[in-house]
Design a protein around this motif. Structure first.
Motif, short mmCIF file in Angstrom:
data_model
loop_
_atom_site.label_atom_id
_atom_site.label_comp_id
_atom_site.label_asym_id
_atom_site.label_seq_id
_atom_site.Cartn_x
_atom_site.Cartn_y
_atom_site.Cartn_z
N SER A 81 -34.00 82.96 31.97
CA SER A 81 -33.04 83.93 32.50
C SER A 81 -33.45 84.42 33.88
O SER A 81 -32.60 84.69 34.74
CB SER A 81 -32.91 85.12 31.54
OG SER A 81 -32.46 84.69 30.26
N ARG A 82 -34.77 84.52 34.13
CA ARG A 82 -35.24 84.96 35.44
C ARG A 82 -35.07 83.87 36.49
O ARG A 82 -34.69 84.14 37.63
CB ARG A 82 -36.71 85.37 35.34
CG ARG A 82 -37.26 85.92 36.66
CD ARG A 82 -38.70 86.39 36.53
NE ARG A 82 -39.60 85.29 36.22
CZ ARG A 82 -40.21 85.12 35.06
NH1 ARG A 82 -40.01 85.99 34.08
NH2 ARG A 82 -41.02 84.10 34.86
N ASP A 83 -35.33 82.62 36.10
CA ASP A 83 -35.22 81.52 37.06
C ASP A 83 -33.77 81.13 37.32
O ASP A 83 -33.44 80.65 38.41
CB ASP A 83 -35.99 80.30 36.55
CG ASP A 83 -37.49 80.56 36.50
OD1 ASP A 83 -37.95 81.48 37.20
OD2 ASP A 83 -38.20 79.83 35.76
N PHE A 84 -32.91 81.31 36.32
CA PHE A 84 -31.49 80.94 36.45
C PHE A 84 -30.63 82.14 36.08
O PHE A 84 -30.07 82.19 34.97
CB PHE A 84 -31.16 79.73 35.56
CG PHE A 84 -32.01 78.53 35.83
CD1 PHE A 84 -31.70 77.66 36.87
CD2 PHE A 84 -33.13 78.27 35.05
CE1 PHE A 84 -32.49 76.55 37.11
CE2 PHE A 84 -33.92 77.16 35.29
CZ PHE A 84 -33.60 76.30 36.32
N PRO A 85 -30.52 83.12 36.96
CA PRO A 85 -29.78 84.34 36.62
C PRO A 85 -28.30 84.09 36.35
O PRO A 85 -27.68 84.84 35.58
CB PRO A 85 -29.98 85.23 37.86
CG PRO A 85 -30.35 84.29 38.96
CD PRO A 85 -31.10 83.18 38.31
N ASP A 86 -27.73 83.04 36.93
CA ASP A 86 -26.32 82.75 36.69
C ASP A 86 -26.07 82.32 35.25
O ASP A 86 -24.94 82.45 34.75
CB ASP A 86 -25.83 81.66 37.64
CG ASP A 86 -25.86 82.11 39.10
OD1 ASP A 86 -25.86 83.34 39.31
OD2 ASP A 86 -25.91 81.25 40.00
N LEU A 87 -27.09 81.77 34.60
CA LEU A 87 -26.94 81.30 33.22
C LEU A 87 -27.56 82.26 32.21
O LEU A 87 -27.62 81.95 31.02
CB LEU A 87 -27.60 79.92 33.07
CG LEU A 87 -27.04 78.81 33.97
CD1 LEU A 87 -27.83 77.53 33.77
CD2 LEU A 87 -25.57 78.57 33.66
N ALA A 145 -28.11 84.54 26.66
CA ALA A 145 -28.17 85.73 25.80
C ALA A 145 -27.15 85.66 24.67
O ALA A 145 -27.35 86.26 23.61
CB ALA A 145 -27.93 86.98 26.65
N ASN A 146 -26.06 84.92 24.86
CA ASN A 146 -25.01 84.84 23.84
C ASN A 146 -25.27 83.76 22.79
O ASN A 146 -24.48 83.62 21.85
CB ASN A 146 -23.66 84.58 24.51
CG ASN A 146 -23.21 85.76 25.36
OD1 ASN A 146 -23.53 86.91 25.05
ND2 ASN A 146 -22.47 85.48 26.44
N LEU A 147 -26.34 83.00 22.94
CA LEU A 147 -26.65 81.97 21.95
C LEU A 147 -27.07 82.61 20.63
O LEU A 147 -27.79 83.61 20.60
CB LEU A 147 -27.77 81.06 22.47
CG LEU A 147 -27.42 80.21 23.71
CD1 LEU A 147 -28.66 79.46 24.20
CD2 LEU A 147 -26.31 79.22 23.38
N GLN A 148 -26.62 82.02 19.53
CA GLN A 148 -26.95 82.57 18.22
C GLN A 148 -28.41 82.35 17.86
O GLN A 148 -29.00 83.16 17.14
CB GLN A 148 -26.04 81.95 17.15
CG GLN A 148 -24.56 82.30 17.33
CD GLN A 148 -23.70 81.71 16.24
OE1 GLN A 148 -24.18 80.95 15.39
NE2 GLN A 148 -22.41 82.04 16.25
N ARG A 149 -28.99 81.27 18.34
CA ARG A 149 -30.40 81.00 18.09
C ARG A 149 -31.08 80.62 19.40
O ARG A 149 -30.43 80.15 20.34
CB ARG A 149 -30.59 79.87 17.07
CG ARG A 149 -29.88 78.58 17.43
CD ARG A 149 -30.11 77.51 16.37
NE ARG A 149 -31.50 77.13 16.29
CZ ARG A 149 -32.05 76.19 17.05
NH1 ARG A 149 -31.33 75.55 17.97
NH2 ARG A 149 -33.32 75.88 16.91
N ASN A 150 -32.35 80.86 19.45
CA ASN A 150 -33.12 80.58 20.66
C ASN A 150 -33.49 79.10 20.70
O ASN A 150 -34.30 78.64 19.89
CB ASN A 150 -34.38 81.45 20.68
CG ASN A 150 -35.14 81.32 21.99
OD1 ASN A 150 -34.80 80.51 22.84
ND2 ASN A 150 -36.17 82.14 22.15
N PRO A 151 -32.92 78.32 21.65
CA PRO A 151 -33.21 76.88 21.69
C PRO A 151 -34.46 76.52 22.49
O PRO A 151 -34.85 75.35 22.53
CB PRO A 151 -31.97 76.31 22.36
CG PRO A 151 -31.55 77.38 23.31
CD PRO A 151 -31.91 78.69 22.66
N PHE A 152 -35.08 77.51 23.12
CA PHE A 152 -36.21 77.22 24.00
C PHE A 152 -37.49 77.11 23.19
O PHE A 152 -37.80 78.00 22.38
CB PHE A 152 -36.35 78.31 25.06
CG PHE A 152 -35.14 78.46 25.93
CD1 PHE A 152 -34.93 77.60 27.00
CD2 PHE A 152 -34.20 79.44 25.67
CE1 PHE A 152 -33.81 77.73 27.80
CE2 PHE A 152 -33.08 79.58 26.46
CZ PHE A 152 -32.87 78.72 27.53
#
Length: 217
Positions: free
Chosen positions: A101-107, A112-119
C-alpha cells in the motif's frame, strides 16, 4: 609570414574547390567521433548503474501461507549460518500488505477491500557487497532454501543482473564493431579526398617538380 599566408590561402582555396569531398570527410569523421563518444558515455553510465544495483541486490524468500513458526525459524537459521547476509528482515503477511500500500498508493484501496490477505510472508535478505564473487555459494544457499519446508519461492536479484550483464556485453560488442566500421570509413574517406586533391593538381605538382621543388614541398 608571406609564405605562411600563401599556404593558408592555397589550403582554403583547395578546400573550397573540393568542398563536396571535404564536407563528406568532415561529416564521416564527426559521425565516428559522435558514435564513439555516445557509446562510451552510455557504457560508463550503464556499468555504474549495474554496479549500484549489484551492491543493493537482495535475496527474497517467500513463505507458504501454511508455514509454521518452526519452519520460519529454520529459514532464519539457515540464513544466519550462511555468512552471506548483512541484514535479514522478516515481513509478515500484514507487513507485506502495508508495504504494498505504501509503494503503490493508487492500489491501496483495492488491497484494503480484499476479503483475504494474498501477500505472502517473506524474508528480505541484504547480501554483502562482496558476495558477488561467491556466486556459487549464493546459488547453493538459494537451492537449500527452496528445499526447506514452508518455502514457496526464492528470488535472487543477481540472477537477472547476470543476464543483464550478458545483454550489455552483446550490445557493447555490436557498438565496438560499429565504431571500427566508422573509423575504417573515415580513414578511407580521408585517403580518397587526399588522392583526389593530388590528382586534381597533378599538372601543377609536376611543373613544380620540374623547376626543382622537392617532394616534401
Amino acid at each position: 609570414m608571406r609564405a605562411l599566408r600563401y599556404f593558408f590561402a592555397e589550403a582554403f582555396a583547395s578546400l573550397w574547390r573540393g568542398r563536396g569531398a571535404a564536407l563528406l570527410s568532415i561529416l564521416t569523421i564527426a559521425a565516428g567521433l559522435f558514435v564513439l563518444g555516445f557509446f562510451l558515455m552510455v557504457n560508463t553510465n550503464v556499468q555504474r548503474l549495474v554496479g549500484r544495483w549489484g551492491q543493493a541486490a537482495e535475496l527474497s524468500v517467500y513463505m507458504r501461507e501454511e508455514a509454521t513458526p518452526e519452519q520460519t525459524a529454520a529459514v532464519r537459521e539457515t540464513l544466519n549460518r550462511s555468512g552471506l547476509a548483512t541484514s535479514i528482515q522478516f515481513l509478515s503477511k500484514d507487513d507485506a500488505k502495508t508495504e504494498f500500500s505504501r509503494d503503490f498508493p493508487d492500489l491501496a484501496g483495492a488491497a484494503a477491500n480484499l476479503q483475504r490477505n494474498p501477500f505472502p510472508a517473506s524474508f528480505e535478505v541484504r547480501l554483502a557487497s562482496d558476495a558477488g564473487g561467491a556466486a556459487a555459494a549464493i546459488d547453493a544457499l538459494a537451492g537449500s532454501l527452496s528445499e526447506l519446508p514452508g518455502v514457496a519461492d526464492v528470488r535472487y536479484d543477481r540472477r537477472w543482473l547476470a543476464r543483464l550483464n550478458a545483454m550489455i556485453g552483446i550490445v557493447r560488442g555490436m557498438g565496438l564493431v560499429i565504431v571500427l566500421m566508422l573509423a575504417l570509413a573515415s580513414a578511407l574517406t580521408v585517403a580518397n579526398v587526399v588522392r583526389l586533391a593530388a590528382a586534381a593538381r597533378r599538372d601543377e605538382i609536376e611543373i613544380m617538380q620540374l623547376v626543382g621543388a622537392p617532394f616534401a614541398y
